[in-house]
Design an enzyme around this catalytic site. Structure first.
Site, PDB file in Angstrom:
ATOM      1  N   LYS A 179      -5.547 -17.593   5.040  1.00 19.21           N
ATOM      2  CA  LYS A 179      -5.486 -19.042   5.268  1.00 19.21           C
ATOM      3  C   LYS A 179      -4.230 -19.582   4.596  1.00 19.21           C
ATOM      4  O   LYS A 179      -3.958 -19.261   3.434  1.00 19.21           O
ATOM      5  CB  LYS A 179      -6.736 -19.710   4.691  1.00 19.21           C
ATOM      6  N   ASP A 181     -16.104 -27.738   8.303  1.00 18.70           N
ATOM      7  CA  ASP A 181     -15.289 -28.097   7.138  1.00 18.70           C
ATOM      8  C   ASP A 181     -16.006 -29.061   6.195  1.00 18.70           C
ATOM      9  O   ASP A 181     -15.359 -29.848   5.496  1.00 18.70           O
ATOM     10  CB  ASP A 181     -13.957 -28.704   7.609  1.00 18.70           C
TER      11      ASP A 181
END
Length: 404
Positions: free
Chosen positions: A185, A318
């Site tokens: 990421k 998220d």
């Protein structure tokens, strides 16, 4: 998971075709063994579903299971054992909501993944990236303006690690891959929860991003990039990033680049809805709460633009802290611009493709993990069936009934 189970008289939904088949499904040793009419299995637990709908277990490709609070800057000062206990509870509740596989987008590590796989706590299969890579002052740098000392020691909880320069980002990527990361990421733009950056900034140089992509590809892994603006999204796609997280402010060129590079978009609409509604109650600093409006309204429009063009879209949420409970509300938000089948695919077959697990999850085909969701309604007629877990009759993981 090595469960054996027989489901009789089911309506089996194939996410790819969007068609139902009536029949039975048999699980053996944690896998789907066969699908068809009048299957036989001696001495195997059997459920007569009486026409209930069965679809593959759900996938959420953007979670933060270690985010016990929306005040992400406070995580490094939390005890790792406290964060691990919180994470186990968060993952258990995700399983209750029908999610049998999740991709963590920074924070979780091999310890949590191994503990879940060994059955030390109940929860979805966990694909992790370790810590997200961030430039100094980037979205993964939780220091305020007055904090000078960088403290991202690996023993401490936290979502990001700061690395600047080509050599440093190569070393950081290699370190996460050494620890078993399924993906890398990277923070390629500013964000809501970071204290010192702007949402409309681009982060990392082209040389740094290219180096990170090279390291991931060398290990047969890929890079997922946090990016909001079209400028940040387009840079990342041009440099070989495989999945864009959020992408709220993308443009027509972004859409063309997604298609040209066979890349994936992972919108996370529900987190902005939840942050606006109750973010401050769960620790989101006031300065971050004021940023939410910059991306909240644009998210649906970006999703609509990408979906109409045929971009591969994957389910993500998220959510942070106490807002994790809204995980299924993303189904309802996306249904404002997508068909129910399109949304279901984003949480099953298309998600499996992004995670490089096609044929393993997101399907009812023989050989796949026996991760299943049994519903008391038709999600193709009403996506609200998936938005409200009260409609979940059973959740099956690895051939074992874990809910219901």
């Amino acid at each position: 998971m090595t469960g054996n189970l027989l489901l009789r008289n089911a309506r089996l939904l194939d996410p790819l075709s969007g068609e139902y088949t009536e029949g039975d499904l048999r699980c053996a040793d944690g896998r789907i063994a066969e699908v068809g009419p009048d299957l036989a299995a001696a001495d195997v637990p059997t459920l007569d579903l009486r026409g209930a709908v069965v679809l593959p277990g759900l996938v959420d490709a953007h979670v933060h299971v270690t985010a016990s609070t929306a005040d992400l800057g406070s995580l490094p000062s939390s005890s790792p054992s406290y964060v691990a206990a919180h994470s186990a509870r968060t993952m258990s509740r995700m399983l209750d909501r029908g999610f049998t596989t999740v991709r963590d987008a920074s924070g979780a590590d091999y310890g949590l993944a191994d503990a879940q796989a060994e059955g030390l706590f109940r929860g979805p299969r966990l694909l992790f990236c370790g810590r997200a890579l961030s430039q100094t002052g980037g979205h993964g740098d939780s220091r305020t303006r007055g904090t000078q000392v960088k403290d991202d020691h690996p023993c401490c909880a936290g979502l990001g690690r700061v690395a600047d320069g080509v050599d440093a980002v190569r070393a950081a990527a290699r370190d996460e891959l050494r620890k078993g990361a399924h993906h890398i990421k990277v923070m390629a733009s500013g964000g809501v929860a970071s204290p010192t950056d702007r949402i409309d900034s681009t982060q990392y140089s082209a040389e740094e991003l290219r180096a990170i992509v090279e390291e991931a590809e060398a290990a047969n892994r890929y890079v997922a990039a946090h990016a909001y603006t079209a400028r940040a999204v387009n840079r990342a796609l041009e440099l070989g990033v495989r999945s864009i997280e959020h992408g709220n402010l993308l443009d027509d060129r972004s859409v063309s680049l997604f298609l040209a590079h066979d890349a994936f978009l992972v919108p996370t609409l529900v987190t902005y809805w939840a942050l606006k509604e109750e973010g401050r109650e769960h620790g989101l600093p006031e300065s971050s709460w004021r940023k939410v409006d910059e991306v909240l309204g644009a998210g649906l429009a970006a999703l609509d633009r990408a979906a109409r063009a045929g971009v591969k879209i994957v389910y993500g949420t998220d959510l942070l802290g106490g807002m994790h409970r809204h995980q299924n509300h993303e189904f309802r938000l996306r249904a404002e611009v997508q068909t129910p089948l399109e949304v279901i695919r984003s949480a099953t077959s298309t998600a499996a493709e992004l995670l490089n697990l096609t044929g393993e999850i997101g399907t009812l085909a023989p050989g796949a993990h026996a991760d299943l969701l049994v519903l008391d309604g038709d999600p193709l007629a009403d996506i609200g069936v998936l938005a409200e877990p009260k409609h979940f009759r059973h959740v099956v993981q690895g051939g074992e009934v874990v809910v219901g």
